[in-house]
Design a protein around this motif. Structure first.
Motif, PDB file in Angstrom:
ATOM      1  N   ALA A  73      34.864  11.458 -22.538  1.00 35.65           N
ATOM      2  CA  ALA A  73      34.197  11.644 -21.318  1.00 35.65           C
ATOM      3  C   ALA A  73      33.939  13.606 -21.151  1.00 35.65           C
ATOM      4  CB  ALA A  73      34.957  10.897 -20.131  1.00 35.65           C
ATOM      5  N   GLY A  74      35.081  13.967 -21.673  1.00 35.65           N
ATOM      6  CA  GLY A  74      35.126  15.548 -21.157  1.00 35.65           C
ATOM      7  C   GLY A  74      33.925  16.155 -22.047  1.00 35.65           C
ATOM      8  N   PRO A  75      33.798  15.799 -23.337  1.00 28.03           N
ATOM      9  CA  PRO A  75      32.724  16.278 -24.309  1.00 28.03           C
ATOM     10  C   PRO A  75      31.121  15.918 -23.768  1.00 28.03           C
ATOM     11  CG  PRO A  75      34.370  15.881 -25.441  1.00 28.03           C
ATOM     12  CD  PRO A  75      34.779  15.566 -24.132  1.00 28.03           C
ATOM     13  N   LEU A  76      31.000  14.766 -23.208  1.00 25.24           N
ATOM     14  CA  LEU A  76      30.017  14.189 -22.648  1.00 25.24           C
ATOM     15  C   LEU A  76      29.542  14.939 -21.542  1.00 25.24           C
ATOM     16  CD1 LEU A  76      30.377  10.236 -23.075  1.00 25.24           C
ATOM     17  CD2 LEU A  76      28.624  11.872 -24.342  1.00 25.24           C
ATOM     18  N   ILE A  77      30.297  15.455 -20.749  1.00 29.01           N
ATOM     19  CA  ILE A  77      29.977  16.220 -19.511  1.00 29.01           C
ATOM     20  C   ILE A  77      29.618  17.597 -19.930  1.00 29.01           C
ATOM     21  CG2 ILE A  77      31.137  17.376 -17.561  1.00 29.01           C
ATOM     22  CD1 ILE A  77      30.809  14.517 -16.902  1.00 29.01           C
ATOM     23  N   VAL A  79      28.109  18.219 -22.926  1.00 28.91           N
ATOM     24  CA  VAL A  79      26.727  18.028 -23.468  1.00 28.91           C
ATOM     25  C   VAL A  79      25.622  17.774 -22.294  1.00 28.91           C
ATOM     26  CG1 VAL A  79      25.221  16.619 -24.762  1.00 28.91           C
ATOM     27  CG2 VAL A  79      27.578  17.074 -25.823  1.00 28.91           C
ATOM     28  N   SER A  80      26.209  17.217 -21.459  1.00 35.17           N
ATOM     29  CA  SER A  80      24.996  16.900 -20.151  1.00 35.17           C
ATOM     30  C   SER A  80      24.679  18.349 -19.892  1.00 35.17           C
ATOM     31  CB  SER A  80      25.510  15.928 -19.055  1.00 35.17           C
ATOM     32  OG  SER A  80      26.543  16.644 -18.386  1.00 35.17           O
ATOM     33  N   ALA A  81      25.629  19.273 -19.443  1.00 35.65           N
ATOM     34  CA  ALA A  81      25.556  20.352 -18.830  1.00 35.65           C
ATOM     35  C   ALA A  81      24.534  21.378 -19.649  1.00 35.65           C
ATOM     36  CB  ALA A  81      26.905  21.117 -18.438  1.00 35.65           C
ATOM     37  N   VAL A  82      24.892  21.462 -20.981  1.00 33.81           N
ATOM     38  CA  VAL A  82      24.248  21.993 -22.005  1.00 33.81           C
ATOM     39  C   VAL A  82      22.681  21.713 -21.977  1.00 33.81           C
ATOM     40  CG1 VAL A  82      23.871  22.601 -24.359  1.00 33.81           C
ATOM     41  CG2 VAL A  82      26.326  22.659 -23.546  1.00 33.81           C
ATOM     42  N   LEU A  83      22.357  20.276 -21.824  1.00 35.04           N
ATOM     43  CA  LEU A  83      21.255  19.759 -21.806  1.00 35.04           C
ATOM     44  C   LEU A  83      20.478  20.307 -20.375  1.00 35.04           C
ATOM     45  CD1 LEU A  83      21.607  16.420 -23.285  1.00 35.04           C
ATOM     46  CD2 LEU A  83      20.043  18.044 -24.421  1.00 35.04           C
ATOM     47  N   ASP A  84      21.015  20.304 -19.630  1.00 39.20           N
ATOM     48  CA  ASP A  84      20.411  20.810 -18.198  1.00 39.20           C
ATOM     49  C   ASP A  84      20.305  22.272 -18.117  1.00 39.20           C
ATOM     50  OD1 ASP A  84      20.214  20.690 -15.260  1.00 39.20           O
ATOM     51  OD2 ASP A  84      21.806  22.043 -15.178  1.00 39.20           O
ATOM     52  N   SER A  85      21.125  22.895 -18.702  1.00 43.61           N
ATOM     53  CA  SER A  85      20.742  24.798 -18.938  1.00 43.61           C
ATOM     54  C   SER A  85      19.618  24.901 -19.846  1.00 43.61           C
ATOM     55  CB  SER A  85      22.181  25.375 -19.399  1.00 43.61           C
ATOM     56  OG  SER A  85      23.071  25.099 -18.321  1.00 43.61           O
ATOM     57  N   LEU A  86      19.574  23.903 -20.766  1.00 42.09           N
ATOM     58  CA  LEU A  86      18.464  23.966 -22.025  1.00 42.09           C
ATOM     59  C   LEU A  86      17.129  23.842 -21.305  1.00 42.09           C
ATOM     60  CD1 LEU A  86      17.793  24.390 -24.944  1.00 42.09           C
ATOM     61  CD2 LEU A  86      18.004  21.974 -25.311  1.00 42.09           C
ATOM     62  N   ASP A  87      17.059  22.725 -20.425  1.00 44.02           N
ATOM     63  CA  ASP A  87      15.741  22.569 -19.705  1.00 44.02           C
ATOM     64  C   ASP A  87      15.084  23.708 -19.040  1.00 44.02           C
ATOM     65  OD1 ASP A  87      17.361  22.260 -17.664  1.00 44.02           O
ATOM     66  OD2 ASP A  87      16.246  20.391 -16.992  1.00 44.02           O
ATOM     67  N   GLY A  88      16.042  24.322 -18.109  1.00 41.26           N
ATOM     68  CA  GLY A  88      15.684  25.714 -17.317  1.00 41.26           C
ATOM     69  C   GLY A  88      15.270  26.626 -18.558  1.00 41.26           C
ATOM     70  N   PHE A 116      29.311  13.141 -12.023  1.00 45.05           N
ATOM     71  CA  PHE A 116      30.816  13.688 -12.484  1.00 45.05           C
ATOM     72  C   PHE A 116      31.778  13.121 -11.433  1.00 45.05           C
ATOM     73  CE2 PHE A 116      29.015  18.042 -13.568  1.00 45.05           C
ATOM     74  CZ  PHE A 116      28.301  17.443 -14.588  1.00 45.05           C
ATOM     75  N   ALA A 117      31.471  13.058 -10.082  1.00 42.01           N
ATOM     76  CA  ALA A 117      32.490  12.634  -9.099  1.00 42.01           C
ATOM     77  C   ALA A 117      32.820  11.182  -9.493  1.00 42.01           C
ATOM     78  CB  ALA A 117      31.935  12.744  -7.793  1.00 42.01           C
ATOM     79  N   ALA A 118      31.636  10.463  -9.889  1.00 43.66           N
ATOM     80  CA  ALA A 118      31.877   9.035 -10.284  1.00 43.66           C
ATOM     81  C   ALA A 118      33.052   8.968 -11.467  1.00 43.66           C
ATOM     82  CB  ALA A 118      30.672   8.259 -10.493  1.00 43.66           C
ATOM     83  N   ALA A 119      32.674   9.524 -12.182  1.00 44.89           N
ATOM     84  CA  ALA A 119      33.735   9.627 -13.393  1.00 44.89           C
ATOM     85  C   ALA A 119      35.090  10.056 -13.076  1.00 44.89           C
ATOM     86  CB  ALA A 119      33.121  10.487 -14.680  1.00 44.89           C
ATOM     87  N   MET A 169      35.366  22.231 -14.830  1.00 42.57           N
ATOM     88  CA  MET A 169      36.410  21.783 -13.988  1.00 42.57           C
ATOM     89  C   MET A 169      36.442  20.037 -14.233  1.00 42.57           C
ATOM     90  SD  MET A 169      38.781  23.450 -12.416  1.00 42.57           S
ATOM     91  CE  MET A 169      39.592  22.037 -12.121  1.00 42.57           C
ATOM     92  N   THR A 170      35.189  19.470 -14.256  1.00 45.90           N
ATOM     93  CA  THR A 170      35.144  18.197 -14.820  1.00 45.90           C
ATOM     94  C   THR A 170      35.226  17.891 -16.122  1.00 45.90           C
ATOM     95  OG1 THR A 170      33.190  18.071 -13.044  1.00 45.90           O
ATOM     96  CG2 THR A 170      33.483  16.136 -14.366  1.00 45.90           C
ATOM     97  N   GLY A 171      34.767  18.376 -17.024  1.00 44.09           N
ATOM     98  CA  GLY A 171      34.940  18.225 -18.244  1.00 44.09           C
ATOM     99  C   GLY A 171      36.479  18.365 -18.958  1.00 44.09           C
TER     100      GLY A 171
END
Length: 218
Positions: A73-77, A79-88, A116-119, A169-171
């Motif tokens: 779960a930690g690395p998935l968080i 990776v999602s953030a990297v993709l989010d930054s990548l789009d911008g 994140f909160a749900a996880a 913090m989440t990851g």
């Protein structure tokens, strides 16, 4: 494609004049996103946006499974953030940034933070604490948006609770809980990490609120 410095300046313009140099973490995060975007210049930013949200939601599954699955779960968080930054980075550095994309990216960020909160809740954090964590993820950007509608041109100083901090913090909380799952400490680690995140969120909102209060008083 824009140079790194041109990209950082353009990012600042899209974010109400916020200077990435105010935070080493934010500047480093943006620089890493720019480096990742360079070889992917032809990829549509929307593709990275959508994939980032899917990965963030997917992190809830191993969090719910618990135990050693939390390590995933930690690395998935992350990776999602990297993709989010990548789009911008793709949008701004390649000149494809638009107001529609900016609003869509912000909306996806908030949905990702709800994941994140749900996880965290699925991994063992008390429901009220996970809900508070999610609310504190949303509140800074809501305040900035409302201040912008009130005529504030600057979005306030970079606080201790910006997007990179929330992701970290989440990851690390989820991943750390997975590492210690064999000691039956996963729930305690998740609860402690979520509580620390909430504390940072309160401090960050206070920092932002002080800056916006001054701006609104002018």
């Amino acid at each position: 494609m824009l140079s790194r410095e041109e990209y950082l300046a353009a990012w600042s313009a899209w974010h109400g004049g916020t200077d990435p140099a105010d935070s080493r973490l934010v500047r480093g995060w943006l620089s890493a996103a720019y480096a990742a975007a360079r070889p992917l210049a032809r990829v549509p930013p929307i593709a990275a946006t959508a994939l980032g949200l899917v990965v963030a939601v997917a992190a809830v599954v191993p969090a719910w499974a618990g135990g050693a699955w939390l390590v995933l779960a930690g690395p998935l968080i992350g990776v999602s953030a990297v993709l989010d930054s990548l789009d911008g980075a793709l949008a701004i550095a390649t000149g494809r940034a638009s107001r529609r994309g900016f609003v869509l990216d912000s909306a996806v960020d908030r949905l990702s933070e709800a994941a994140f909160a749900a996880a965290l809740w699925a991994a063992g954090a008390p429901g009220w604490l996970a809900a508070a964590y999610g609310a504190l993820c949303w509140l800074p950007d809501y305040l900035r948006a409302r201040a912008g509608q009130a005529g504030v041109s600057e979005t306030g100083a970079v606080s201790v609770w910006e997007r990179p901090t929330r992701v970290a913090m989440t990851g690390f909380t989820l991943g750390g809980a997975g590492v210690l799952a064999g000691l039956d400490l996963a729930a305690e680690v998740v609860t402690a990490g979520t509580a620390v995140g909430c504390l940072l969120g309160v401090v960050g909102v206070a920092q932002l609120g002080t800056a916006l209060r001054r701006a609104l008083a002018d």
